[in-house]
Design an enzyme around this catalytic site. Structure first.
Site, mmCIF file in Angstrom:
data_model
loop_
_atom_site.group_PDB
_atom_site.id
_atom_site.type_symbol
_atom_site.label_atom_id
_atom_site.label_comp_id
_atom_site.label_asym_id
_atom_site.label_seq_id
_atom_site.Cartn_x
_atom_site.Cartn_y
_atom_site.Cartn_z
ATOM 1 N N ILE A 14 0.831 -1.203 0.000
ATOM 2 C CA ILE A 14 0.000 0.000 0.000
ATOM 3 C C ILE A 14 0.865 1.252 0.000
ATOM 4 O O ILE A 14 0.585 2.220 -0.717
ATOM 5 C CB ILE A 14 -0.966 -0.007 1.199
ATOM 6 C CG1 ILE A 14 -1.952 -1.181 1.087
ATOM 7 C CG2 ILE A 14 -1.744 1.304 1.289
ATOM 8 C CD1 ILE A 14 -2.902 -1.325 2.261
ATOM 9 N N ASP A 60 14.720 0.852 10.890
ATOM 10 C CA ASP A 60 13.688 0.250 11.725
ATOM 11 C C ASP A 60 12.882 1.343 12.423
ATOM 12 O O ASP A 60 13.464 2.241 13.045
ATOM 13 C CB ASP A 60 14.370 -0.647 12.762
ATOM 14 C CG ASP A 60 13.396 -1.498 13.556
ATOM 15 O OD1 ASP A 60 12.201 -1.142 13.632
ATOM 16 O OD2 ASP A 60 13.830 -2.518 14.120
ATOM 17 N N ALA A 81 4.079 1.616 8.832
ATOM 18 C CA ALA A 81 4.959 0.536 9.278
ATOM 19 C C ALA A 81 4.234 -0.355 10.271
ATOM 20 O O ALA A 81 3.745 0.118 11.296
ATOM 21 C CB ALA A 81 6.225 1.118 9.902
ATOM 22 N N SER A 124 -7.050 -0.739 10.756
ATOM 23 C CA SER A 124 -7.508 -1.969 10.114
ATOM 24 C C SER A 124 -8.932 -2.318 10.506
ATOM 25 O O SER A 124 -9.355 -2.105 11.643
ATOM 26 C CB SER A 124 -6.583 -3.121 10.518
ATOM 27 O OG SER A 124 -7.126 -4.373 10.157
ATOM 28 N N TYR A 183 -2.921 -8.843 16.537
ATOM 29 C CA TYR A 183 -2.829 -7.870 15.444
ATOM 30 C C TYR A 183 -3.905 -6.794 15.579
ATOM 31 O O TYR A 183 -3.614 -5.590 15.496
ATOM 32 C CB TYR A 183 -2.964 -8.579 14.099
ATOM 33 C CG TYR A 183 -2.995 -7.629 12.921
ATOM 34 C CD1 TYR A 183 -1.884 -6.876 12.577
ATOM 35 C CD2 TYR A 183 -4.153 -7.480 12.154
ATOM 36 C CE1 TYR A 183 -1.920 -6.002 11.496
ATOM 37 C CE2 TYR A 183 -4.188 -6.620 11.082
ATOM 38 C CZ TYR A 183 -3.072 -5.876 10.759
ATOM 39 O OH TYR A 183 -3.106 -4.999 9.699
ATOM 40 N N ASN A 212 -10.138 -5.139 3.111
ATOM 41 C CA ASN A 212 -9.239 -6.083 2.426
ATOM 42 C C ASN A 212 -8.702 -5.493 1.122
ATOM 43 O O ASN A 212 -9.402 -5.477 0.104
ATOM 44 C CB ASN A 212 -9.978 -7.389 2.150
ATOM 45 C CG ASN A 212 -10.344 -8.124 3.419
ATOM 46 O OD1 ASN A 212 -9.562 -8.873 3.975
ATOM 47 N ND2 ASN A 212 -11.564 -7.889 3.907
#
Length: 372
Positions: A14, A60, A81, A124, A183, A212
């Site tokens: 994405i 990182d 990230a 999400s 998650y 999705n």
């Protein structure tokens, strides 16, 4: 002078499409990415698909020095990230918590010291758990989790007291989260942390709850990526897509191009500050139908999906997006139909190779009692 944008995790699926979207609208783009092997392979090379105009900083997000360096001269930030994958998060708990929770905290501490004009965080749909349902009497209600006894009996749907199946309906942002995986918990933390710190330090912040996503550049060899990419990986290896339960569970699929445009709109819409938005296709499809349509698109319609009748602990039955708020505030309207998106995806897949690690991932879950 054009605005300079940082995308954390921007070398991924994405993020790289967002970089293209921003470049095409006159922004300068820098990416901070650790090029994780599970996503990018063992080579850890700059992805060929990442636009040449993008400045890539390999580092990182949990490293404060790397984050501070990446923020130099930056006007606004997209925080993408994250370690991604519901099933894997249930046994790599420390890894997911480190990358998603600690990584967000490190970024926010840097932004407290050096505030930016805008912050957009990728959240999400997983944090909703089950979507909303309507009873036969017309009442819209939330549900809990299905019992193990019910799942073992192969009774997949939610029912009322009389045993009648409830009807799934579109889920709006007002639904209370039901965090059924590490998650989902970590994405909710990312979202809340960003909105909280943004409000406290006057950094206009927007959280986008992606449904999705699909499209070119998905990590086909990552068995914890989106279901559509997992199906594609199986088909590329002449294996039928494997589907849990009966395949009639409903999901919302959204083109990565529509997501990228929504992300830009979130940056450019002042009224979006402090808000959370669903970004989806706005139309439900069954997982079985998706598997069949992907197979047809890649010319392997004879590989009918394998309905396993098995289930994974924490899996939901139905969830698809109510995108009314994004339409009204952002002016977001999905432009890419599923047929158009799958046709393009099939063209991209022709030149791709994928290592089918679905069986390995399933074995990992089964060994821990997470898939039955």
């Amino acid at each position: 002078m054009s605005e300079h944008i940082l995308i954390t995790g921007g070398a991924g699926f994405i993020g790289s499409h967002l970089a293209d979207e921003l470049l095409s609208h006159g922004y300068k783009v820098r990416v901070l990415d650790n090029l994780a092997p599970q996503v990018h392979g063992e080579s850890a090379r700059r992805p060929e698909y990442l636009a040449s105009d993008v400045e890539l900083v390999v580092g990182d997000v949990c490293d404060p020095a790397a984050v501070r360096d990446a923020l130099r001269g930056i006007d606004s930030v997209y925080h993408f990230a994250a370690a991604v994958g519901v099933g894997q998060s249930m046994y790599e708990v420390a890894h997911y918590t480190r990358v998603n929770n600690l990584g967000t905290a490190v970024l926010l501490e840097a932004l407290i010291e050096k505030p930016v004009k805008n912050l957009v965080v990728a959240s999400s749909m997983s944090l909703y758990g089950e979507g909303l349902y309507r009873t036969p009497a017309g009442e819209v209600r939330t549900v809990g989790e299905r019992t193990l006894e019910q799942l073992r009996a192969g009774d997949w749907e939610f029912r009322d007291a009389e045993g009648l199946a409830l009807q799934p309906v579109a889920t709006p942002e007002t639904k209370v989260p039901a965090l059924a995986s590490v998650y989902a918990l970590s994405k909710y933390d990312q979202e809340r942390l960003c909105l909280m710190i943004g409000r406290a330090y006057n950094i206009p912040t927007v959280a986008l709850r992606f449904f999705n996503a699909y499209g070119p550049r998905q990590a086909l060899s990552n068995p914890y990526t989106g279901v559509l990419a997992i199906f594609a990986s199986r088909l590329l290896n002449d294996s039928p897509p494997k589907i849990f339960e009966d395949g009639y569970q409903q999901r919302d699929f959204v083109s990565v191009y529509d997501i990228a445009r929504a992300c830009r709109l979130a940056l450019e819409t002042p009224a979006a500050a402090g808000e959370t938005f669903n970004i989806g296709g706005g139309q439900p499809f069954t997982v079985r139908e998706i598997a069949e349509r992907v197979a047809a698109a890649v010319g392997k319609g004879q590989l009918m999906p394998e309905i396993t009748g098995k289930y994974r602990v924490g899996d939901i039955r139905h969830c698809f997006a109510d995108i009314t708020k994004a339409r009204q505030v952002l002016g977001y309207v999905p432009r890419v139909s599923l047929d158009e998106g799958l046709t393009e995806l099939a063209g991209w897949l022709e030149g791709q190779a994928a290592v089918d690690r679905v069986a390995q991932a399933s074995a990992e879950l089964a060994a821990r009692g997470l898939a039955i």
